[in-house]
Design an enzyme around this catalytic site. Structure first.
Site, PDB file in Angstrom:
ATOM      1  N   PRO A  47       0.869  -1.425   0.168  1.00 48.10           N
ATOM      2  CA  PRO A  47       0.098   0.034  -0.033  1.00 48.10           C
ATOM      3  C   PRO A  47       1.031   1.275  -0.119  1.00 48.10           C
ATOM      4  CG  PRO A  47       0.033  -0.796   2.266  1.00 48.10           C
ATOM      5  CD  PRO A  47       0.927  -1.959   1.481  1.00 48.10           C
ATOM      6  N   GLN A 610      12.279  -1.116   0.796  1.00 47.76           N
ATOM      7  CA  GLN A 610      11.275  -1.814   1.488  1.00 47.76           C
ATOM      8  C   GLN A 610      11.867  -2.997   2.160  1.00 47.76           C
ATOM      9  OE1 GLN A 610       8.463  -0.482   2.324  1.00 47.76           O
ATOM     10  NE2 GLN A 610       8.601   0.973   0.960  1.00 47.76           N
TER      11      GLN A 610
END
Length: 1048
Positions: A47, A610
């Site tokens: 997201p 990430q």
RNA sequence: GGGCCAUUAGCUCAGUUGGUUAGAGCACGGUCCUGAUAAGGCCGGGGUCGAUGGUUCGAGUCCAUCAUGGCCCA
């Protein structure tokens, strides 16, 4: 008939039309529905944080995700793609803070948490809209009608459930730990956030003297006797953070290292001998030498005598020398100042040594007027070992420190002045080093011992590592490198934040019962569980689980009937996003089937940052909950940086708006450019110049091949026949047809393999190579077959082949450039196949026909290309235009096999280099060495081959050259006159040159055929005809053309 | 300070298990070709393949050290 294709393509219009088509016909939904029953392919959308407009650097991972999901869909997989939006957390708060001009937590509370959070919610939705619009225009197919949104009650409830699972297994605890604390935001930062903010900075670099105190017991006899001197003796320590000095409670030495006592200015200083030079004390007289280990236990006088540390119960006291293996002999003095409240190592060693924790700084970063002493060694030990959360209430004492009330960085000067006045400052300089700053507000972070909630991720460290072994990483070195290292060095996850806009931590604490060291907690795992509590109050309707409403909810303590209130913290937003495998389905409260079907994910894809962000939080939560990884394949991309190689960030103002790019060049262009030019984990510089090149090189080549096909196919009313066994006419297919079919099938096979190994970049590069071959060799070499007037089997074979290539390409391209692929498919295939699937994205990805792959043919044609290239070079060397026919070329190849291969392709090569005959010599037999000196020939060679072109010009060859010159001029004139390609014309000419007249007579049929001339008339140029004058063979000729049938 | 990745032409990048003269595209100059092409062909300038050592008959490729850059961690 195919729809006419304009070579002046407007990609923007095309894409908008196709977007409308997809939308009106619900093609995306159909692409999923029609695959139901096929194998399931689980995809997790990472997201995006909704704290700003999407930049072009956010686009890259979305393109990869889309390419893979579209590809898998076409391979028959059922690939639902649920959108997700990360709406919580500090980034969103900061966005709102700046829009409301709030600058501190105090101001937010004054403004009102309810109003503040309402702004956060609205801000999140505002940006969701922008992301949705961009996602759609980009052609990233995502189910945005049913997204998971982290601010939904249902999402929060799933997060609560997860926390409760961990709580019940004692995997959540509260403890003091040193965390990077932002004094402005008033919250701890996670390690991945800290990593975002390291910067070069100029800081104090100071050497401080700690006076030895032998009145206290401790230390070895050796050391005590060595050090007992009437001269005042000081331990010399070095620091770059003077503000931590009042919090000092120990000095650390390296037990193995040698220390020296040196005489300096009528006093003795102790420091490591290895660092004498670094401190600039080489010349000083060494009085004594002592091993670090012997110093351990010796006491010194605190810098601030008035601090009364009252914790001490045991024989160990503060302000003594301790041993530490972390003490560096590279910088400083070999004596390290220890402030357990302000350093991770300091805190850790403090725990081992039983040192007191002394806070001299408030959470807002100002030097305190109240001294705060932390926990006792006993309670510290309890924290370390406890399976049950512990909370401790620190004691506060009045104190007057230098710089009190000032921000620590400003107080540095006061502290140093004070030390200087007391003769305790040995030296003070400045140093440039890296220091962490808040990645958002740029305040310097303070390492600060705080009470924070932790997830005991270290309890599953082995499982995290073994789970990682099952994951496929692209590129693979991330697995054991960056991510593996991170797991090996795993520390407990500080997952609480003292903020407002986030998933509230679902822990309630009794106000009445328990002691400060043993409070009563309840972890509430669902809304129903909350509602079931006795004597519940504060529940609002409609229910909003956010602060401040959730803070009002209180219930009776099951132990003492006191009120239980929620702790003030919210949960780290990385926990939210890492919870998505569970929370996107509101599992376990509903959708158990969907959860199970989609766990674990087959594929996720984000950028390399990430690794410590979403990749980790996903993996950690999944391992904690289910003891297995939640994704099987992960593509880890590099960052998109600006043309200068700088990271794009809002603060730098170098973010490129994807809309500007899309509105200029189209989404496909952006997609192809980004896919084809990225290189693994590396940074990728974004440049519109290179993007334009992509358009010219790739799109226009493809588009013109497509336009070429439709133009001639319509002229000849070509109707593609479905290729069945009996309609196939293998005899009519030429060697080149077979070659491009072979290349096509090889391409299909390779692209599939590359996509199966998650490598869209190599796949797109291969396609680019094929299109170059198709356009610049296949079409160029075969133009005559399309032009010629007979509608024979040969022509049909050419059309069939090219059509087949383009239709297959439309499917191959569909995952990457879905718009142009759709256009090709609709016009070339669906228009002539009523039963065809509605969209290219509903078709199956091509399967290579291995029988059509002919490696030998591929290399043979490669050889023909190579020889043609050498031949053209030989012509250029001799200065003879390609248009001028020449008698022959000699070609030297190495093997008989090559000779044979070239012979079969000789016609094409002869046309390319415009010679009448080709003599091929193989090294094995006829050919001697490379002929460097051949009269009347022009020779070129490369490492393997040579080509010699005869340069002799006979009158016949010259005449033929002139005829081709004439044809070229007439063709250009047709174009200049804007005649249609099928228009028949009448040609007029005037010249005094007998050669040209003779040529026109001799080559009349050829000229007529090439230029669609009905007549070649020697004489006056009629009015209204298109006329031009040209020089041919040093003579002037006037030419004119007019349409033969003006009516048509 | 530690880890990972990178460093090849002015720019963006290829370069397979070590093996003839290290390639492509763009840009630049010249030239040719062209009724699909906003293209294309050919020639040219432009490279000590980041540096230094080592292994090898042979290194852009393997090893070591260093330098620079990016990311991550201290």
């Amino acid at each position: 008939m195919f729809r006419e294709v304009n070579t002046k393509i407007n990609f923007l219009q095309l894409e908008e039309d196709i977007l409308r088509f997809w939308k009106e016909q619900g093609i995306f939904n159909k692409s999923i529905e029609t695959r139901e029953g096929g194998p399931h392919y689980a995809f997790y959308e990472g997201p995006p944080t909704t704290n700003g407009s999407p930049g072009v650097h956010h686009v890259l991972s979305r393109l990869y995700k889309d390419a893979v999901c579209r590809y898998k869909t076409m391979r028959g997989y059922h690939v639902p793609r649920k959108a997700g939006w990360d709406t919580h957390g500090l980034p969103v708060e900061l966005e709102v803070e700046s829009s409301l001009a709030l600058t501190s937590k105090a101001q937010i509370e004054e403004y009102g948490v309810a109003r503040f959070n309402d702004h956060c919610r609205q801000s999140a939705f505002k940006y969701i809209k922008e992301w949705e619009a961009m996602t759609e225009r980009l052609g990233y197919w995502l189910d945005m009608e049913h997204p998971y949104i982290t601010l939904d009650n249902s999402y929060i409830e799933s997060c609560w459930w997860i926390a409760k699972q961990l709580w019940d297994r004692s995997l959540i605890y509260q403890g003091y730990k040193v965390t990077p604390h932002c004094p402005r935001c008033g919250t701890s930062l996670s390690s991945h956030e800290v990593a975002l903010g390291y910067e070069e900075v100029d800081d104090p670099s100071v050497w401080v003297k700690f006076k030895l105190d032998l009145t206290q017991p401790g230390g070895s006899e050796t050391a005590r006797s060595l050090l007992s001197s009437t001269v005042p003796t000081y331990l010399l320590a070095w620091t770059t953070t003077p503000w931590t000095l009042p919090g000092n409670t120990a000095l650390a030495v390296a037990p193995e290292a040698e220390y020296v006592v040196v005489e300096s200015d009528k006093e003795y200083l102790i420091l490591a001998s290895a660092l004498l030079g670094a401190v600039g004390m080489d010349g000083c007289k060494v009085v004594e030498k002592v091993i670090g280990g012997d110093l351990v236990g010796v006491h010194y006088e605190p810098l601030y005598n008035n601090i009364d540390i009252r914790y001490v119960k045991e024989d160990k006291r503060a302000y003594r020398i301790i041993g530490g293996d972390f003490v560096s002999m590279e910088e400083g003095t070999g004596i390290v100042h220890i402030a357990p409240a302000y350093g991770e190592i300091d805190f850790e060693i403090g725990g081992k040594e039983g040192l007191p924790l002394v806070h001299t700084v408030e959470l807002n970063g100002t030097v305190t007027t109240n001294l705060v002493t932390g926990f006792t060694p006993k309670s510290r030990e309890y924290i370390q070992k406890s399976e049950v959360p512990v909370i401790l209430e620190p004691a506060r004492l009045k104190l007057d420190l230098p710089g009190a009330g000032k921000f620590v960085k400003d107080a540095d000067k006061d502290i140093l002045d004070d030390l200087k006045s007391r003769g305790l400052l040995f030296r003070s300089e400045r140093i440039t080093h890296t220091y962490p700053f808040c990645w958002r507000c740029e305040a310097p972070l303070l390492y600060y011992a705080k009470q924070t909630w932790y997830i005991r991720s270290t309890a599953v460290k082995e499982e995290l590592i073994s789970g990682n072994a099952e994951i496929n990483w692209y590129p693979d070195y991330i697995k054991h490198g960056r991510f593996g290292d991170w797991l090996e060095n795993n520390v407990d996850w500080a997952f609480s934040r003292e903020r407002y806009w986030g998933t509230p931590l679902n822990i309630w604490r009794c106000e009445a019962c328990g002691t400060p060291e043993f409070p009563t907690y309840e972890c509430v795992g669902s809304v129903d569980e909350l509602k079931a509590q006795s004597n519940l109050s504060g529940l609002t309707t409609p229910l909003d689980l956010h602060r401040p409403y959730v803070d009002e909810i209180a219930f009776a303590c099951p132990k003492c009937d006191g009120r239980m209130r929620r702790v003030p913290e919210v949960i780290d937003c990385w926990f939210d996003s890492g919870a998505m495998p569970v929370a996107q389905w509101h599992y376990p409260f509903e959708n158990e089937d969907k959860f199970k079907q989609n766990f674990p994910a087959d594929f996720i894809c984000e950028a390399v940052d990430q690794t410590r962000g979403w990749f980790y939080s996903l993996h950690a939560i999944s391992t904690l909950l289910f003891n297995r990884p939640c994704f099987k394949n992960v593509i880890c991309l590099g960052h998109v940086v600006d043309a200068q190689g700088e990271k794009m960030s809002k603060s730098k103002g170098n973010v490129i708006d994807p809309w500007a790019v899309i509105n200029n060049y189209g989404a496909d262009a952006l997609r192809w450019y980004m896919l084809v030019s990225t290189t693994g984990e590396d940074n990728h510089r974004f440049s519109t110049k290179m993007l334009e090149e992509t358009i010219r090189k790739f799109f226009l080549t493809l588009w013109n091949t497509y336009a070429f096909f439709t133009l001639y196919a319509n002229i000849d009313c070509f109707v593609p026949q479905p290729l069945t066994a009996d309609s196939d006419q293998p005899k009519a297919f030429t060697e080149l047809d077979n070659w491009i079919s072979s290349e096509l099938n090889r391409l299909v096979s390779e692209v599939s393999k590359l996509m199966d190994s998650y490598n869209p970049t190599s796949a797109t590069r291969r396609i680019e190579g094929f299109i170059d071959n198709l356009s610049n060799w296949y079409v160029r070499r075969n133009r005559r077959r399309f032009w010629k007037s007979e509608n024979d089997a040969d022509k049909l074979a050419a059309y069939t082949t090219l059509h087949q290539c383009l239709v297959t390409l439309s499917k191959l391209l569909a995952p990457f450039v879905p718009f142009i692929a759709e256009e090709l498919y609709q016009n070339l295939f669906r228009s002539v196949n009523p039963e065809a699937r509605e969209s290219v994205h509903l078709t199956d990805f091509p399967i290579a026909d291995e029988t059509k792959i002919n490696d030998k043919l591929n290399s043979d044609v490669g050889l023909a290309m190579k020889i043609s290239s050498l031949g053209r070079a030989a012509r250029a060397k001799a200065g003879i235009k390609v248009r001028q026919p020449l008698d022959k070329a000699l070609v030297g190849v190495e093997t008989e096999g090559e000779k044979k291969a070239l012979k079969s392709l000789a016609t094409g090569v002869m046309e390319e280099i415009n010679v009448k005959q080709l003599v091929i010599l193989s090294k094995a037999k006829e050919q001697g060495e490379f002929p460097s000196n051949m009269p009347d020939y022009s020779v070129t060679n490369d490492a393997r081959y040579w080509v010699a072109i005869s340069t002799e010009l006979t009158p016949e060859l010259i005449a033929e050259g002139v005829s081709r010159e004439l044809v070229r001029h007439l063709q250009n004139m047709r174009r200049n006159a804007k005649f249609d390609i099928t228009d028949h014309i009448i040609t007029y000419y005037q010249t005094k040159e007998p050669l040209i007249k003779q040529v026109i007579n001799t080559f009349a049929d050829y000229i007529k055929q090439e230029t669609l001339s009905q007549d070649l008339i020697d004489g006056l140029l009629p009015d209204g005809a298109h006329g031009e004058k040209h020089r041919i063979s040093n003579s002037e000729v006037s030419l004119a053309i007019k349409k033969a049938n003006p009516k048509s």
